[in-house]
Design a protein around this motif. Structure first.
Motif, PDB file in Angstrom:
ATOM      1  N   SER A 141      29.480  53.569  55.028  1.00 40.07           N
ATOM      2  CA  SER A 141      30.883  53.187  55.219  1.00 40.07           C
ATOM      3  C   SER A 141      31.793  54.406  55.181  1.00 40.07           C
ATOM      4  O   SER A 141      32.861  54.402  55.800  1.00 40.07           O
ATOM      5  CB  SER A 141      31.331  52.214  54.131  1.00 40.07           C
ATOM      6  OG  SER A 141      30.495  51.118  54.091  1.00 40.07           O
ATOM      7  N   GLY A 168      35.725  46.371  46.042  1.00 42.98           N
ATOM      8  CA  GLY A 168      34.466  46.852  46.633  1.00 42.98           C
ATOM      9  C   GLY A 168      34.692  48.264  47.143  1.00 42.98           C
ATOM     10  O   GLY A 168      34.454  48.569  48.306  1.00 42.98           O
ATOM     11  N   TYR A 174      38.573  55.922  50.010  1.00 46.06           N
ATOM     12  CA  TYR A 174      39.939  55.597  50.467  1.00 46.06           C
ATOM     13  C   TYR A 174      40.961  55.922  49.397  1.00 46.06           C
ATOM     14  O   TYR A 174      42.003  56.502  49.689  1.00 46.06           O
ATOM     15  CB  TYR A 174      40.043  54.114  50.884  1.00 46.06           C
ATOM     16  CG  TYR A 174      39.333  53.861  52.187  1.00 46.06           C
ATOM     17  CD1 TYR A 174      39.940  54.142  53.401  1.00 46.06           C
ATOM     18  CD2 TYR A 174      38.029  53.369  52.199  1.00 46.06           C
ATOM     19  CE1 TYR A 174      39.278  53.940  54.605  1.00 46.06           C
ATOM     20  CE2 TYR A 174      37.358  53.165  53.392  1.00 46.06           C
ATOM     21  CZ  TYR A 174      37.985  53.456  54.591  1.00 46.06           C
ATOM     22  OH  TYR A 174      37.317  53.268  55.781  1.00 46.06           O
ATOM     23  N   GLU A 191      34.125  48.147  41.685  1.00 44.10           N
ATOM     24  CA  GLU A 191      32.826  48.290  42.360  1.00 44.10           C
ATOM     25  C   GLU A 191      31.730  47.662  41.500  1.00 44.10           C
ATOM     26  O   GLU A 191      31.578  48.027  40.336  1.00 44.10           O
ATOM     27  CB  GLU A 191      32.550  49.782  42.635  1.00 44.10           C
ATOM     28  CG  GLU A 191      31.175  50.108  43.179  1.00 44.10           C
ATOM     29  CD  GLU A 191      30.761  49.310  44.418  1.00 44.10           C
ATOM     30  OE1 GLU A 191      31.502  49.303  45.409  1.00 44.10           O
ATOM     31  OE2 GLU A 191      29.687  48.667  44.372  1.00 44.10           O
ATOM     32  N   ILE A 192      30.970  46.762  42.090  1.00 42.17           N
ATOM     33  CA  ILE A 192      29.960  45.994  41.321  1.00 42.17           C
ATOM     34  C   ILE A 192      28.679  46.799  41.062  1.00 42.17           C
ATOM     35  O   ILE A 192      28.006  46.609  40.049  1.00 42.17           O
ATOM     36  CB  ILE A 192      29.635  44.669  42.058  1.00 42.17           C
ATOM     37  CG1 ILE A 192      28.930  43.688  41.137  1.00 42.17           C
ATOM     38  CG2 ILE A 192      28.828  44.914  43.319  1.00 42.17           C
ATOM     39  CD1 ILE A 192      28.828  42.276  41.708  1.00 42.17           C
ATOM     40  N   ARG A 215      32.847  46.561  38.009  1.00 41.16           N
ATOM     41  CA  ARG A 215      32.997  45.123  37.744  1.00 41.16           C
ATOM     42  C   ARG A 215      32.749  44.308  39.009  1.00 41.16           C
ATOM     43  O   ARG A 215      32.892  44.800  40.122  1.00 41.16           O
ATOM     44  CB  ARG A 215      34.441  44.837  37.297  1.00 41.16           C
ATOM     45  CG  ARG A 215      34.857  45.529  36.031  1.00 41.16           C
ATOM     46  CD  ARG A 215      34.536  44.689  34.816  1.00 41.16           C
ATOM     47  NE  ARG A 215      35.490  43.607  34.715  1.00 41.16           N
ATOM     48  CZ  ARG A 215      36.701  43.736  34.171  1.00 41.16           C
ATOM     49  NH1 ARG A 215      37.100  44.907  33.707  1.00 41.16           N
ATOM     50  NH2 ARG A 215      37.497  42.701  34.083  1.00 41.16           N
ATOM     51  N   ASP A 216      32.423  43.050  38.803  1.00 38.33           N
ATOM     52  CA  ASP A 216      32.372  42.084  39.905  1.00 38.33           C
ATOM     53  C   ASP A 216      33.807  41.630  40.139  1.00 38.33           C
ATOM     54  O   ASP A 216      34.483  41.192  39.202  1.00 38.33           O
ATOM     55  CB  ASP A 216      31.494  40.900  39.466  1.00 38.33           C
ATOM     56  CG  ASP A 216      31.351  39.852  40.557  1.00 38.33           C
ATOM     57  OD1 ASP A 216      32.135  39.886  41.525  1.00 38.33           O
ATOM     58  OD2 ASP A 216      30.464  38.992  40.425  1.00 38.33           O
ATOM     59  N   LEU A 217      34.261  41.744  41.368  1.00 35.33           N
ATOM     60  CA  LEU A 217      35.665  41.398  41.623  1.00 35.33           C
ATOM     61  C   LEU A 217      35.942  39.934  41.296  1.00 35.33           C
ATOM     62  O   LEU A 217      37.079  39.557  41.000  1.00 35.33           O
ATOM     63  CB  LEU A 217      36.037  41.712  43.083  1.00 35.33           C
ATOM     64  CG  LEU A 217      35.436  40.900  44.218  1.00 35.33           C
ATOM     65  CD1 LEU A 217      36.332  39.723  44.607  1.00 35.33           C
ATOM     66  CD2 LEU A 217      35.237  41.781  45.435  1.00 35.33           C
ATOM     67  N   ASN A 232      37.766  46.729  52.096  1.00 33.16           N
ATOM     68  CA  ASN A 232      37.197  47.438  53.251  1.00 33.16           C
ATOM     69  C   ASN A 232      35.689  47.255  53.321  1.00 33.16           C
ATOM     70  O   ASN A 232      34.979  47.553  52.364  1.00 33.16           O
ATOM     71  CB  ASN A 232      37.548  48.930  53.165  1.00 33.16           C
ATOM     72  CG  ASN A 232      39.046  49.146  53.285  1.00 33.16           C
ATOM     73  OD1 ASN A 232      39.755  48.289  53.828  1.00 33.16           O
ATOM     74  ND2 ASN A 232      39.538  50.266  52.790  1.00 33.16           N
ATOM     75  N   ASN A 233      35.241  46.756  54.444  1.00 36.21           N
ATOM     76  CA  ASN A 233      33.812  46.502  54.658  1.00 36.21           C
ATOM     77  C   ASN A 233      33.220  45.641  53.558  1.00 36.21           C
ATOM     78  O   ASN A 233      32.137  45.907  53.040  1.00 36.21           O
ATOM     79  CB  ASN A 233      33.054  47.835  54.756  1.00 36.21           C
ATOM     80  CG  ASN A 233      33.542  48.635  55.936  1.00 36.21           C
ATOM     81  OD1 ASN A 233      33.587  48.129  57.046  1.00 36.21           O
ATOM     82  ND2 ASN A 233      33.949  49.869  55.701  1.00 36.21           N
ATOM     83  N   LEU A 234      33.948  44.623  53.209  1.00 35.25           N
ATOM     84  CA  LEU A 234      33.564  43.758  52.089  1.00 35.25           C
ATOM     85  C   LEU A 234      33.322  42.311  52.516  1.00 35.25           C
ATOM     86  O   LEU A 234      32.615  41.569  51.831  1.00 35.25           O
ATOM     87  CB  LEU A 234      34.686  43.801  51.030  1.00 35.25           C
ATOM     88  CG  LEU A 234      34.431  43.040  49.745  1.00 35.25           C
ATOM     89  CD1 LEU A 234      33.402  43.785  48.880  1.00 35.25           C
ATOM     90  CD2 LEU A 234      35.699  42.846  48.937  1.00 35.25           C
ATOM     91  N   TYR A 237      30.120  40.384  52.269  1.00 34.11           N
ATOM     92  CA  TYR A 237      29.606  40.079  50.930  1.00 34.11           C
ATOM     93  C   TYR A 237      30.211  38.770  50.399  1.00 34.11           C
ATOM     94  O   TYR A 237      29.876  38.328  49.313  1.00 34.11           O
ATOM     95  CB  TYR A 237      29.971  41.187  49.940  1.00 34.11           C
ATOM     96  CG  TYR A 237      29.173  42.459  50.096  1.00 34.11           C
ATOM     97  CD1 TYR A 237      27.997  42.659  49.380  1.00 34.11           C
ATOM     98  CD2 TYR A 237      29.609  43.476  50.932  1.00 34.11           C
ATOM     99  CE1 TYR A 237      27.275  43.835  49.512  1.00 34.11           C
ATOM    100  CE2 TYR A 237      28.893  44.656  51.072  1.00 34.11           C
ATOM    101  CZ  TYR A 237      27.730  44.824  50.353  1.00 34.11           C
ATOM    102  OH  TYR A 237      27.004  45.985  50.479  1.00 34.11           O
TER     103      TYR A 237
END
Ligand SMILES: C[S@@+](CC[C@H](N)C(=O)[O-])C[C@H]1O[C@@H](n2cnc3c(N)ncnc32)[C@H](O)[C@@H]1O
Length: 329
Positions: A141, A168, A174, A191-192, A215-217, A232-234, A237
């Motif tokens: 990414s 994520g 970024y 970020e998981i 963490r898990d969002l 972004n690019n999530l 998921y």
């Protein structure tokens, strides 16, 4: 007789269609084993095989293919060196090597596409191993960042943004680019994946205004609202049945008139249909990854959750990649 000729012609056509694959395969092997580095200066096959402790016959064959593809050339009777080096993936050690894309394609996408017959027959899907592939995926990414960042910066300049949440965030590219330009604005990345989050924390620990949370969002609750949220690019998921809630969450976490910035390949997009359909075919082999969204889906979700569409711009046209910006009403 004519029917037989047609069959041979068809076989020849398929074989020719497959030739571009050889270039990617050759470049992938060269990148993965850092062989292009070994042949940057003229070297013999024997000395490279010995130095790297690898099988000599196979190396010899890889070199032969490389010469026919013009990735390599003979420098003398016994020595070989790279040719057209600018076309080849740079070393693994570099942050922005196109080799990560080859790696993801060869180790993830092609095997997943080849598993279609057995998945179809067994009426099943496979499991995406994010522990194993999370780092490669986050690195791929990064290649998009250069194209996508100007769009993000345009949004930052146009609207008054003082705080940013990146969902994520991968290795945090970024927010690092943003923090370099706006050292006073508050930035949080979620970020998981433990290893990827650690990488981001290490890269960004000199920035006082950035916080990276492993963490898990879905389990995250911010203590303050943000002016801009990025995803972004999530989207692949996020289960399509949970995307409405995801938009609602983004809206809840945003200030009034806050911005939701999304980067994603889109299905059935105006540009890059072939690429995005191949990408989608890959995602769909996994039970824990999901189809990429369509523009219509994104617009519907935005409308239902009180967002106004500000812009939908292609980032990489041939890849069907888009930057979408929504504004909370
Ligand atoms: C394809 S990468 C994109 C990284 C970065 N946003 C970029 O565009 O360069 C997606 C990242 O989202 C992370 N991710 C996926 N599901 C997540 C979740 N529920 N909570 C937090 N991070 C998640 C993945 O581990 C992965 O690093």
């Amino acid at each position: 007789m004519i029917a037989e000729m047609a069959k041979v012609w068809r076989a020849r056509t398929w074989m020719k269609k497959n030739v571009p694959f050889l270039y990617s395969w050759h470049a992938y092997v060269g990148y993965e084993l850092e062989l292009f580095e070994s042949f940057r200066k003229p070297a013999s096959i024997q000395e490279v095989a010995l130095a790297k402790n690898i099988e000599m016959d196979l190396l010899q064959q890889w070199v032969e293919v490389g010469i026919t593809l013009k990735h390599l050339k003979r420098a003398s009777k016994d020595r070989v060196r790279i040719k057209n080096g600018w076309k080849l993936p740079s070393s693994k050690k570099e942050t922005f090597s196109s080799g990560v894309l080859l790696k993801e394609m060869m180790e993830l996408h092609i095997p997943a596409l080849l598993s279609y017959p057995s998945l179809l027959r067994n009426q099943t899907k496979q499991q995406f191993n994010s522990e194993l592939h999370g780092s490669t995926v986050a690195k791929t990414s990064i290649l998009l960042e250069r194209f996508a960042f100007p769009k993000l910066q345009k949004v930052m300049k146009k609207f008054k943004v003082n705080s940013v949440l990146d969902l994520g965030c991968g290795e945090g590219g970024y927010i690092r680019r943003l923090a370099d330009r706006y050292p006073k604005k508050r930035m949080v990345g979620i970020e998981i994946h433990e290893g990827v989050a650690r990488e981001a924390q290490e890269k960004l620990n000199s920035y006082d205004n950035i916080e990276i949370l492993n963490r898990d969002l879905h389990e995250y609750e911010p203590d303050q609202a943000f002016d801009l949220i990025m995803a972004n690019n999530l989207f692949h998921y996020i289960d399509p049945s949970e995307r409405l809630q995801f938009f609602e969450k983004a809206s809840d976490w945003l200030e009034k008139k806050g911005l939701f910035f999304v980067l994603t390949p889109m299905q059935k997009s105006k540009h890059g249909k072939q690429f995005s359909s191949a990408f989608n075919s890959f995602f769909m082999t996994f039970q824990n990854l999901y189809p990429i969204p369509s523009q219509k889906e994104m617009e519907t979700l935005a409308k239902k959750t009180g967002f106004k569409v500000i812009s939908i711009d292609p980032i990489v046209k041939e890849g069907g990649w888009y930057a979408l910006c929504f504004k909370k009403k």
